[in-house]
Each structure stands twice: as structure tokens, then as C-alpha cells.
Design an enzyme around this catalytic site. Structure first.
Site, PDB file in Angstrom:
ATOM      1  N   THR A 195      -0.857   0.646 -10.392  1.00 17.47           N
ATOM      2  CA  THR A 195      -2.143   0.073  -9.981  1.00 17.47           C
ATOM      3  C   THR A 195      -2.972   1.057  -9.150  1.00 17.47           C
ATOM      4  OG1 THR A 195      -3.201  -1.908  -9.108  1.00 17.47           O
ATOM      5  CG2 THR A 195      -1.308  -1.063  -7.871  1.00 17.47           C
TER       6      THR A 195
ATOM      7  N   GLU B 289     -19.171  -5.062  -3.404  1.00 17.98           N
ATOM      8  CA  GLU B 289     -17.795  -5.559  -3.416  1.00 17.98           C
ATOM      9  C   GLU B 289     -17.661  -6.838  -4.234  1.00 17.98           C
ATOM     10  OE1 GLU B 289     -15.295  -3.536  -2.848  1.00 17.98           O
ATOM     11  OE2 GLU B 289     -14.320  -4.790  -1.350  1.00 17.98           O
TER      12      GLU B 289
ATOM     13  N   GLU C 169       0.824  -1.213   0.000  1.00 11.81           N
ATOM     14  CA  GLU C 169       0.000   0.000   0.000  1.00 11.81           C
ATOM     15  C   GLU C 169       0.854   1.256   0.000  1.00 11.81           C
ATOM     16  OE1 GLU C 169      -3.058  -0.033  -0.607  1.00 11.81           O
ATOM     17  OE2 GLU C 169      -3.876  -1.942   0.090  1.00 11.81           O
TER      18      GLU C 169
ATOM     19  N   GLU D 285     -12.243   0.374 -10.139  1.00 12.81           N
ATOM     20  CA  GLU D 285     -11.999  -0.584 -11.230  1.00 12.81           C
ATOM     21  C   GLU D 285     -13.028  -0.548 -12.360  1.00 12.81           C
ATOM     22  OE1 GLU D 285     -11.790  -1.274  -8.001  1.00 12.81           O
ATOM     23  OE2 GLU D 285      -9.636  -1.624  -7.744  1.00 12.81           O
TER      24      GLU D 285
ATOM     25  N   ASP E  85      -4.708  -9.979  -8.134  1.00 11.35           N
ATOM     26  CA  ASP E  85      -5.064  -9.061  -9.229  1.00 11.35           C
ATOM     27  C   ASP E  85      -3.904  -8.284  -9.865  1.00 11.35           C
ATOM     28  OD1 ASP E  85      -4.869  -7.682  -6.810  1.00 11.35           O
ATOM     29  OD2 ASP E  85      -6.793  -6.657  -6.951  1.00 11.35           O
TER      30      ASP E  85
HETATM   31  C1  DMJ Z   1      -6.282   0.523  -4.951  1.00  7.39           C
HETATM   32  O1  DMJ Z   1      -5.506   0.842  -3.873  1.00  7.39           O
HETATM   33  C2  DMJ Z   1      -5.490  -0.157  -6.047  1.00  7.39           C
HETATM   34  O2  DMJ Z   1      -6.189  -0.069  -7.244  1.00  7.39           O
HETATM   35  C3  DMJ Z   1      -5.202  -1.602  -5.728  1.00  7.39           C
HETATM   36  O3  DMJ Z   1      -4.542  -2.256  -6.785  1.00  7.39           O
HETATM   37  C4  DMJ Z   1      -6.480  -2.336  -5.428  1.00  7.39           C
HETATM   38  N1  DMJ Z   1      -7.295  -1.675  -4.439  1.00  7.39           N
HETATM   39  C5  DMJ Z   1      -7.480  -0.254  -4.496  1.00  7.39           C
HETATM   40  C6  DMJ Z   1      -8.713   0.226  -5.213  1.00  7.39           C
HETATM   41  O4  DMJ Z   1      -9.801  -0.572  -5.210  1.00  7.39           O
END
Ligand code: DMJ
Length: 467
Positions: free
Chosen positions: A457, A336, A79, A359, A220
Site C-alpha cells: 500500500t 483531501e 505506518e 492515490e 481502505d
Molecule cells: C500512504 O502512506 C499509503 O498509501 C497508505 O495506504 C495511505 N496513506 C498514504 C498516502 O496517501
């Protein structure tokens, strides 16, 4: 869009400057890493939307106060890398302001030590953020084997940020550390019969554990980053490309089904086809955009490919299903995790909560930019989603535009519950993707043409380089 970001970020600045996240329902704040996370995560969105006053205030605070050395706290490596290191790198690339590079180096210098804390050269899921006067802490951690278990997403999503740090600082050590770890992970995926990874990795030997196959959380962004790393570094890392192509083949053949008129990616236990679960998470909706991006760069039959194994037809079908996740009741917000299998899709029990995740709109943004058959469709879907957020993510009784997590979606209008913090990814990603989706310029003329930039991401733009 810009106005809503201005309102929400304005509330963050008013009530939570220097804290991690805003709790919009109470105008209070939450700390997680103690680094002013929303501020760092929002910088490039502020620049993109030309929110100058807000950007200047944020810079002023960072110049005076931002420091990673004094934190003294255990944090999630994944994170902090995708949100904070990614945010600082992009802020530097967009402004050439040394402040952001110096802060990125300060953070990177702490984090890079943790690549030495396990036998595989991959960092543990949780790392200590603070001043480490000697290497003893790392050595102790290695001896105790605290690296233990992690997962492909948390280990396999660090490439862009550490490689970018090497580029902007001129110091190769960050890239060397991350490459060793990522090469190991790609090798492990390629040695599986299906080219996939389960959702757990043992950091002592680099082997996957358990049998769960999914493209949702925990795995993912490992797949997402395979193709993005290949693109970002001049398409020189062919092992990343091959691993992505191999994985996609298996995702199509093992995890993707077309039922009730919806194409979706479920999950299963490796080797047990009858264990297939008919659920697709909001998080999994990163995948259609990722396929379209790969097609833009010539994989899977390219953007005009129309065969059964080609990427664009799959990306179109999956984007429709991701959009369908938002259209299941009058509220228009996705939960979710959504149950598929029949014509009528809906969130599974206790998963009817919307965190303003990116997403689905991310998929719409990529499809609108890349799909030659797009027309206005994806923009219109995005408008419907945005109207739903404006109506139903809005916190009752607070200023127009202030949104939060919405719970009890099953209850429908009148029963919705607003609660919780505003995750920093809402500004970093969700509002950014909406803003870029609604941009009327074509992709080549847009702020981030997809031949010149990739998004990490957390939607932080990274310059494409030659390798
Ligand atoms: C974000 O922090 C990033 O996209 C991560 O890869 C997945 N979760 C959250 C958003 O949903």
C-alpha cells in the site's frame, strides 16, 4: 520527474539525513519514528529511477547508523510496517544486498512480538519500538488490554510485509503471526451481511464496532490487500479473493452512486441508506486501480468485461471522477475530501489541502497499464496533474523542483499557502507512480510487470510467488 526527485531527495540528504522527513519551506526536518524514514521509504524509488549517487549515500548512512533497537519510542504499527519494513524488504529483493535483509529482520523481530499483545493475535495500533529485553512489556500490555480499539486498515494491511520477511529470512514465524490475525479479520468481514467492515475493530474479540461504512482512511487498504495478497501468493488464498469479491459487490450496491455525471464512492451508516454522504476522499482513489488490477487477474469480468457489475467500467468511471477532483479550479490539485452530487465537484470546507498524495496518479498508472481502451488518455491526464504540481506545489523562492503541502486551494492561484513537511510517501509513491505512468514501455516490458509484482500500500514492489 527524475530531476524533481533528485532535487527533493538531494535536499533531504543535505539537511535531514537520518531524520524522518524534510520540511521544504524551512529546510528543516521533522522526526516521527527517529529512523530516517524518508531514506528507507525512498530506496526502491531511487533504484527504479537509477539515482545511483543518492542510493549509495543512503546505503552508506544505513550501514553505519540504521538501528531499530535503540529507538525507545511508541510508533504506529501500520505506518512503520508499510513504509519501513516494506521499504527494506523491497530494497533487498531489488539488490540482494544482505544489509537490507538484516535490517528488515531486526525491525521484524521487534514488531512480531506485538502480535502476542492482544487476545485476537492482532497487534495494537501503537507499539513500542526499541530493545525489549524480556517479554514482560508485551504481557503487561495484554493484561491491561491496551490493544483496545484499532481499525481494519491498520490491522489488515500487514500481510505482504510479514510474509515477505519470512520468505527472505527463511523464518516462518512472521508469516504465522500475521496469518492468524488476518484470517480472523477476513472471517469477521465474511460474517457481516454485506461482507464489509466498519471503521473500527475491537482487538479483544475481533468484532467490528460502530456502523460507518467507507472505503476511505481506516478501512481502505484492508480491501486493497485482500486482492493483492491473493495475487502475491499464487492465487492460493481463495478466502481473500472471495472476501474481496463480496466486499466489492456491496461497495457497488451500497456506496457507489452516479450523480451529476460522476461515478463516486461515498459513505454511510450501516443499515441507514438515508445517511449516505456525497463525499469521496483522495485516499479512496486507490480503489479504481485496485479494481483494474483484480480484472487483470481475471476477476469482475476480466479486462474486457463490460457488464454493469464488471470491474473495468466501474474502474474507468471512478478514475474519471478522481481526475475530476483535480480539475475543479485553475490550480489543478485535489483536496483531501471532495463533495460529489452535482456536475461541479469541489473540496468540502477545510479539506482544500493537497499533501502530494499518490492515490489519483496511482489510479492513472494502473488504468494506463491495464485498460485495453486506455490510448494516451491516462498519460495525458497525468501530464496535466504533473504540470499542476510543478507550478503550484513548488515552494516559492526555493530551488526549482522543491515541493510541499499546498493549503487554501479554495483561494486559487495567488492565495495558496505552502507549509508542512514533505510526507515520505511523496517519493515512495507519488513520484514513483508518475515515473511509471510516463514510462513508454508496455506493461510486460516495464520494470514491474503486474503479473510478477504487486505493490504494497506504500508502493513498495513485492515479488509474486507461488504460495
Ligand atoms: C500512504 O502512506 C499509503 O498509501 C497508505 O495506504 C495511505 N496513506 C498514504 C498516502 O496517501
Amino acid at each position: 520527474m527524475r530531476n524533481v526527485t533528485k532535487v527533493i531527495y538531494g535536499e533531504y540528504l543535505n539537511h535531514c539525513l537520518g531524520k524522518d522527513e524534510l520540511v521544504p519551506t524551512e529546510q528543516s526536518c521533522e522526526d516521527w519514528f527517529n529512523i530516517g524514514l524518508t531514506l528507507i521509504d525512498s530506496l526502491d524509488t531511487l533504484l527504479l529511477m537509477d539515482l545511483k549517487e543518492e542510493y549509495d549515500k543512503s546505503r552508506e548512512w544505513a550501514a553505519e547508523n540504521l538501528s531499530f533497537k535503540g529507538i525507545g519510542k511508541t510508533v504506529s504499527m501500520f505506518e512503520i510496517v508499510i513504509r519501513a519494513l516494506g521499504g527494506l524488504n523491497s530494497a533487498y529483493d531489488l539488490t540482494d544486498d544482505d544489509l537490507w535483509r538484516d535490517k528488515a529482520v531486526e525491525l521484524g523481530d521487534i514488531l512480531v512480538l506485538w502480535f502476542n499483545a492482544t487476545d485476537t493475535g492482532c497487534p495494537p495500533a501503537s507499539v513500542y519500538l526499541g530493545e525489549m529485553k524480556d517479554k514482560k512489556m508485551i504481557e503487561d500490555s495484554k493484561r491491561r488490554g491496551t490493544g483496545g480499539l484499532s481499525n481494519p486498515a491498520e490491522v489488515g494491511t500487514l500481510q505482504l510485509e510479514f510474509r515477505t520477511l519470512s520468505r527472505i529470512s527463511g523464518d516462518p514465524k512472521y508469516r504465522q503471526a500475521v496469518d492468524r490475525c488476518e484470517d480472523m479479520l477476513v472471517k469477521e468481514a465474511m460474517s457481516s451481511s454485506d461482507g464489509l467492515l466498519t471503521d473500527a475493530i475491537n482487538l479483544r474479540d475481533g468484532k467490528q464496532k460502530g456502523r460507518r461504512l467507507t472505503i476511505a482512511g481506516r478501512v481502505d487498504s484492508f480491501y486493497e490487500l485482500l486482492v493483492k495478497t491473493w495475487i502475491a501468493y499464487g492465487k492460493t488464498d481463495s478466502n481473500y479473493r472471495k472476501s474481496f469479491e463480496r466486499a466489492v459487490k456491496s461497495i457497488f450496491s451500497l456506496l457507489t452512486k452516479n450523480e451529476g455525471g460522476h461515478l463516486y464512492v461515498g459513505e454511510m451508516s450501516r443499515g441507514h441508506r438515508n445517511s449516505f454522504r456525497r463525499v469521496m476522499d483522495h485516499l479512496s482513489c486507490f480503489f479504481p486501480g485496485n479494481l483494474a488490477l483484480a480484472a487483470l487477474h481475471g476477476l469482475g469480468g476480466g479486462v474486457h468485461g463490460n457488464g454493469r457489475q464488471d470491474y473495468m467500467p466501474m474502474a474507468r468511471g471512478l478514475t474519471e471522477s478522481c481526475y475530476a477532483m483535480t480539475r475543479w479550479n485553475e490550480v489543478g490539485l485535489a483536496g483531501e475530501s471532495t463533495r460529489f452530487g452535482d456536475a461541479r465537484v469541489k473540496p468540502i470546507p477545510y479539506q482544500d489541502v493537497n499533501f502530494i498524495r499518490p492515490e489519483i496518479v496511482e489510479a492513472l498508472y494502473y488504468m494506463d497499464a491495464i485498460d485495453p481502451q486506455a490510448g494516451k488518455k491516462y498519460k495525458e491526464w497525468g501530464e496535466n496533474m504533473w504540470i499542476s504540481h510543478r507550478k503550484y506545489s513548488q515552494v516559492e523562492g526555493k530551488m526549482d523542483g522543491l515541493m510541499s503541502t499546498t493549503n487554501n486551494l479554495h483561494g486559487g492561484v495567488g492565495e495558496l499557502v505552502h507549509e508542512g513537511k514533505l510526507h515520505s510517501f511523496a517519493i515512495a509513491e507519488t513520484f514513483k507512480y508518475f515515473f511509471m505512468l510516463f514510462d513508454e514501455r508496455n506493461m510486460e516490458q516495464s520494470s514491474f510487470p503486474l503479473y510478477k509484482w504487486v505493490f504494497n500500500t506504500e508502493a513498495h514492489p513485492v515479488k509474486v510467488t507461488s504460495g
